[in-house]
Every structure is written in structure tokens, then in C-alpha cells.
Design an enzyme around this catalytic site. Structure first.
Site, PDB file in Angstrom:
ATOM      1  N   SER A  91       0.841  -1.184   0.000  1.00 51.15           N
ATOM      2  CA  SER A  91       0.000   0.000   0.000  1.00 51.15           C
ATOM      3  C   SER A  91       0.886   1.247   0.000  1.00 51.15           C
ATOM      4  O   SER A  91       1.715   1.413  -0.888  1.00 51.15           O
ATOM      5  CB  SER A  91      -0.952  -0.045   1.204  1.00 51.15           C
ATOM      6  OG  SER A  91      -1.949   0.934   1.100  1.00 51.15           O
ATOM      7  N   HIS A 104      -7.927  -5.192  -0.225  1.00 53.63           N
ATOM      8  CA  HIS A 104      -6.636  -4.508  -0.113  1.00 53.63           C
ATOM      9  C   HIS A 104      -5.852  -4.949   1.121  1.00 53.63           C
ATOM     10  O   HIS A 104      -4.627  -5.103   1.067  1.00 53.63           O
ATOM     11  CB  HIS A 104      -6.865  -2.999  -0.084  1.00 53.63           C
ATOM     12  CG  HIS A 104      -5.613  -2.197  -0.035  1.00 53.63           C
ATOM     13  ND1 HIS A 104      -4.670  -2.214  -1.040  1.00 53.63           N
ATOM     14  CD2 HIS A 104      -5.121  -1.356   0.917  1.00 53.63           C
ATOM     15  CE1 HIS A 104      -3.662  -1.417  -0.733  1.00 53.63           C
ATOM     16  NE2 HIS A 104      -3.906  -0.891   0.455  1.00 53.63           N
ATOM     17  N   ASP A 105      -6.540  -5.152   2.228  1.00 53.20           N
ATOM     18  CA  ASP A 105      -5.854  -5.551   3.457  1.00 53.20           C
ATOM     19  C   ASP A 105      -5.267  -6.957   3.375  1.00 53.20           C
ATOM     20  O   ASP A 105      -4.628  -7.411   4.328  1.00 53.20           O
ATOM     21  CB  ASP A 105      -6.800  -5.460   4.651  1.00 53.20           C
ATOM     22  CG  ASP A 105      -6.730  -4.105   5.340  1.00 53.20           C
ATOM     23  OD1 ASP A 105      -5.892  -3.283   4.939  1.00 53.20           O
ATOM     24  OD2 ASP A 105      -7.511  -3.871   6.280  1.00 53.20           O
ATOM     25  N   ASP A 109      -8.611  -6.871  -4.662  1.00 51.76           N
ATOM     26  CA  ASP A 109      -8.366  -5.498  -4.212  1.00 51.76           C
ATOM     27  C   ASP A 109      -9.249  -4.514  -4.975  1.00 51.76           C
ATOM     28  O   ASP A 109      -9.118  -4.354  -6.190  1.00 51.76           O
ATOM     29  CB  ASP A 109      -6.891  -5.147  -4.394  1.00 51.76           C
ATOM     30  CG  ASP A 109      -6.464  -3.897  -3.624  1.00 51.76           C
ATOM     31  OD1 ASP A 109      -7.335  -3.083  -3.293  1.00 51.76           O
ATOM     32  OD2 ASP A 109      -5.252  -3.752  -3.363  1.00 51.76           O
ATOM     33  N   ARG A 113     -12.091   7.157   9.184  1.00 51.73           N
ATOM     34  CA  ARG A 113     -11.535   5.806   9.345  1.00 51.73           C
ATOM     35  C   ARG A 113     -12.529   4.745   8.882  1.00 51.73           C
ATOM     36  O   ARG A 113     -12.141   3.754   8.260  1.00 51.73           O
ATOM     37  CB  ARG A 113     -11.160   5.581  10.809  1.00 51.73           C
ATOM     38  CG  ARG A 113     -10.567   4.203  11.117  1.00 51.73           C
ATOM     39  CD  ARG A 113      -9.315   3.940  10.337  1.00 51.73           C
ATOM     40  NE  ARG A 113      -8.640   2.715  10.796  1.00 51.73           N
ATOM     41  CZ  ARG A 113      -7.559   2.203  10.233  1.00 51.73           C
ATOM     42  NH1 ARG A 113      -7.012   2.804   9.182  1.00 51.73           N
ATOM     43  NH2 ARG A 113      -7.008   1.102  10.703  1.00 51.73           N
TER      44      ARG A 113
END
Length: 477
Positions: A247, A455-456, A426, A332
């Protein structure tokens, strides 16, 4: 309603993971498991985090956050907390981070550091940590770069692949992880104190002031260049075997290639025969592209807009006693949605409710809503709104081709090996971007992480990531 003891329970579970990693890499420094938890501060403080293993044996202090006690304490935001009720069980999605601290060594650039913008930053500093032993040639170095809200404590977020015999093999490599310039984990940033400023009468105002929104705009090129100076000047490293990151960390890895992966680089070194060789010998960018696209900038911007919309933002001059926590919490939560996938959310939460009544409407207790609110709340203990704004802006600067004739021109002369990892699910950084990036490197290759985590996945699919790292490091000097 969530109580402090619930947060402590979460921290204790995170500490258990960290302690397992630290037991594996060595007991050079030990501490208790206490944490000074602050509501609304950038981060708390943990004396339990350990800076390096026993083979490196550095004298690393356990550092308090650069922002600790600069924001309000837990009970001063009781109104915010009273309005929220969170799910506190362990049925949510896996957490990508353990307990976060500002521990580590500190590098301070010896002269005012000139940024890409031309502005000069006095006393520019980076917090970093090391693991393993630097060999006699000073070239067995792995640099691991962290993501947007990460820190230099590699064992907090990639701990399962750090230690003897693992991907980041501390018996073989000297592993360095540096905090990002502009972050709140020990490096210069919005929560740092400004140098003394001149008053209107020409005298010096010795009262310490925080930079806040006046902290200079920093690019990823700036962050990496300062890290390169730290590696050369503070650690006296002769060359880097590989730079690895996911990332935001992947963007740094790409920039390391551009700044240090060529013999034409000002950081190039001479080999034993006196020939110029690249300072960076290979790179492994994960889950990123050659530049931040309009899609990614848009997602960053909507998070910033959430903070701006909080009345307590006050046009970038929020009160340190009453910061815009609601806006940061929502920002967040937006990020947490983009980091995962529709399949992941549906398989974990579906249409489940915490309470069966009411089945819909504003009072419906959707489990996914509770999860997101808890993630937003938890984030407030370790980040502040201005730093989040500034770091997302820095991430948007990512463009390896800027002032280099475009991405193709910038990377065409970088012949060091490059393995680009992409995640097939992703949504935030789609796989085609990693395909394009791999093709830009003359000696590039693409490997795919199969995951439903989105993505994580670069943090959560550690077995797959580890296998690719081991294979790549073994195939190239």
C-alpha cells in the site's frame, strides 16, 4: 456501552500476538503490559513493545508518542462516547495491526531538509527500528516500509513473518523499518513542535507550538529521500538487498527504486572492483501502482471531507482540548470499507442485527454498523485528525513519473529485480495497476495473492506474502 476495560481487553489480545513475535525474535528489551490510553490523542504509550532482537542489541528507548498528552484524555470526550454503543465481541473482521507505539531510534537530518516543494524543514527527524545483525559488508539489509497508519514497529503488523527462519529472517538479514515523515509515531509531523519563531518585535518566542496544519506539505519522494539519508548516514549501510512494502509502503518501495535503484543515482555506491552499482539492489512493491489514480485520490478526499465537515475542525485550527473526533472516526470507517470487499463484508456480517427489533430504520442495530463504529472509535486512540489529513495528502503525491518524464521513462533505467504483488480482490488498488507497474520495470515480474480480504490482504494473507518474499529474496542477491 463500551468501557475502558473493553479497550484494555483488545490491547491485551494484541499484546499476546506481539509477545509471541518478540519471544521468537529475542528478549533484548522487556517491559510490562501497561498502556496509558488516551482518547483523541494520536497514539498511546506501551512499555511492552520491544525495539530489536538480542542479536542486534541496540539501546533503544521506549518512547512515548510525540503527541501523548497533547490531546484530551479519555473522560473529556464522554459526550462522544455516550452517544455510541459498539459491538465488543471477537466476531468482527481480523485486525491488521497490533498495539502501536512510537518506540525506536531517532535520526535527525543534520541540516534543514529541503523538500520537493523547495521549502526547508528544520530538524527533520525519523523514528526507526532494526532487527537482526548488520554483517561486516553492511549489505545484508532489508528495508520494510509501512502503510498509511503504520509505524516503525514491524513486529506489530507483520510479526508473523519476522524472526529466525521466516521471511524477514533475523538470522540472515538486518531488517530496518522507518516511520513516514509527517506521521505521529515519532517522526516530524503536525504533532511536532515548531522551532522558535520570531515575534513582531524581533525577539524570540520560546513558547513551544505545534505545527498542526502549518506542517509543510510532504511528498513520498521527500519521505524516501530522508530515509535514504538515514540509512547511509545514521546506520552507515553500504547497500540494501531489498525494499519491501504494501500500500503506502509499496509506493515507497517504488520510489526507492527510482531514487536508489540506478547507477546514476546520487546514492549509488562502488563495488569491490570500484564499479558503480545501485544502492538498492531489488524492490518488492505490494498492492499499489505507479501513481495514485483519480479513484484513490477521490477515496482519500471523501475521508478528508468527513473531517472538514466536523464543526470542531474550525478551518484547520481545531482545539487541542476538543479535536474533531467524530469526523476522524467517520474518515476511518470510510477507509475500512475501501480496504475490504463486498464478499468479505457479506460473508462476515450479512444482514445480521445485534438486536432483533427493530428490524430496520434508524434504530436498527446492524452488526456491520456496530463494527465500523467500533473501528472508528478505536482509531481515535492512536491518530489525530491533522496528521490523517496530511498523510492522505502525502499518499496522493505518489507519481513515480512526476518531474521524471513520466512513469515509463522514470523506471526504464531501473534494472534491479522487481517483484510486484497484487491482490486479486483489491477494490482500492485493482490488480491491473500492479500488472502495469510490473511491466514498467525492465526486470519486473508479477505475482498474485489470492484472497477475499481485498486490499488488506497484504497484511492478512501473511502465509502467501511470506512465500513470495522468501522465493524472491532467494532468487536474487
Amino acid at each position: 456501552m463500551i468501557q475502558i476495560k473493553t479497550i484494555c481487553h483488545f490491547i491485551n489480545r494484541s499484546n499476546q500476538t506481539n509477545r509471541a513475535t518478540l519471544a521468537r525474535i529475542g528478549p533484548s528489551l522487556r517491559g510490562g503490559c501497561n498502556r496509558d490510553y488516551t482518547q483523541g490523542s494520536s497514539i498511546g504509550s506501551d512499555c511492552s513493545m520491544i525495539a530489536a532482537n538480542d542479536r542486534c542489541k541496540p539501546d533503544i528507548p521506549s518512547c512515548r508518542s510525540s503527541v501523548a498528552n497533547k490531546y484530551v484524555k479519555y473522560n473529556r470526550n464522554a459526550i462522544f462516547l455516550q452517544q455510541k454503543s459498539f459491538s465488543t465481541d471477537n466476531s468482527g473482521m481480523d485486525d491488521e495491526y497490533g498495539v502501536m507505539t512510537a518506540d525506536g531510534h531517532t535520526y535527525v537530518h543534520p541540516t534543514p531538509f529541503e523538500l520537493e516543494s523547495g521549502e526547508k524543514l528544520p530538524n527533520a527527524q525519523l523514528r526507526y527500528m532494526t532487527y537482526g545483525t548488520l554483517n561486516e559488508a553492511r549489505d545484508n539489509v532489508l528495508v520494510v516500509c509501512h502503510a498509511l497508519t503504520g509505524n516503525a514497529s514491524l513486529h506489530s503488523w507483520w510479526g508473523d513473518i519476522l524472526g529466525p527462519g521466516l521471511a524477514f529472517d533475523t538470522d540472515k538479514y538486518f531488517v530496518v523499518c522507518s516511520n513516514i515523515l509527517g506521521s505521529c509515531y515519532g517522526s516530524s509531523g503536525p504533532a511536532s513542535y515548531m522551532p522558535d519563531s520570531d515575534t513582531s518585535d524581533g525577539s524570540t518566542d520560546n513558547k513551544q507550538k505545534l505545527y498542526g496544519i502549518d506542517f509543510p506539505d510532504v511528498s513520498i519522494q521527500d519521505t524516501v529521500r530522508l530515509q535514504l539519508h538515514m540509512l547511509r548516514e545514521d546506520l552507515k549501510i553500504n547497500s540494501i538487498k531489498c525494499v519491501i512494502g504494501g500500500s503506502f509502503g509499496g509506493m515507497q518501495a517504488v520510489e526507492y527504486a527510482a531514487q536508489g535503484g540506478s547507477i546514476k543515482s546520487p546514492f549509488a555506491v562502488d563495488d569491490e572492483l570500484g564499479r558503480a552499482v545501485p544502492f538498492v539492489r531489488s524492490v518488492m512493491p505490494i498492492a499499489c501502482g505507479a501513481a495514485h489514480t483519480a479513484w484513490q485520490i477521490a477515496i482519500s478526499e471523501v475521508q478528508r471531507q468527513a473531517i472538514y465537515a466536523d464543526p470542531k475542525w474550525n478551518d484547520g485550527r481545531p482545539s487541542m482540548d476538543d479535536p474533531p473526533l467524530k469526523g476522524l472516526s467517520v474518515a476511518r470507517q470510510i477507509g475500512m470499507v475501501s480496504y475490504r470487499t463486498p464478499h468479505g463484508y457479506n460473508s462476515k456480517f450479512g444482514r445480521k442485527l445485534k438486536d432483533t427489533f427493530p428490524p430496520y430504520g434508524s434504530k436498527a442495530t446492524w452488526q456491520v454498523k456496530s463494527y465500523l463504529e467500533y473501528q472508528g472509535f478505536k482509531f481515535l486512540s492512536r491518530f489525530d485528525p491533522i496528521t490523517y489529513i496530511k498523510l492522505t495528502e502525502q499518499m496522493d503525491t505518489h507519481d513515480v513519473g512526476r518531474n521524471r518524464g513520466g512513469a515509463k521513462c522514470a523506471l526504464s533505467s531501473i534494472h534491479v529485480p522487481a517483484m510486484v504483488l497484487g491482490i486479486n480482490s483489491d477494490v482500492l488498488y485493482p490488480l491491473h495497476e500492479q500488472e502495469e507497474l510490473a511491466n514498467l520495470f525492465p526486470n519486473g515480474e508479477l505475482k498474485i495473492i489470492n484472497s477475499d480480504a481485498g486490499h488488506d490482504g497484504f497484511l492478512l494473507e501473511q502465509d502467501q506474502v511470506s512465500g513470495h518474499i522468501i522465493d524472491f529474496l532467494g532468487a536474487h542477491d
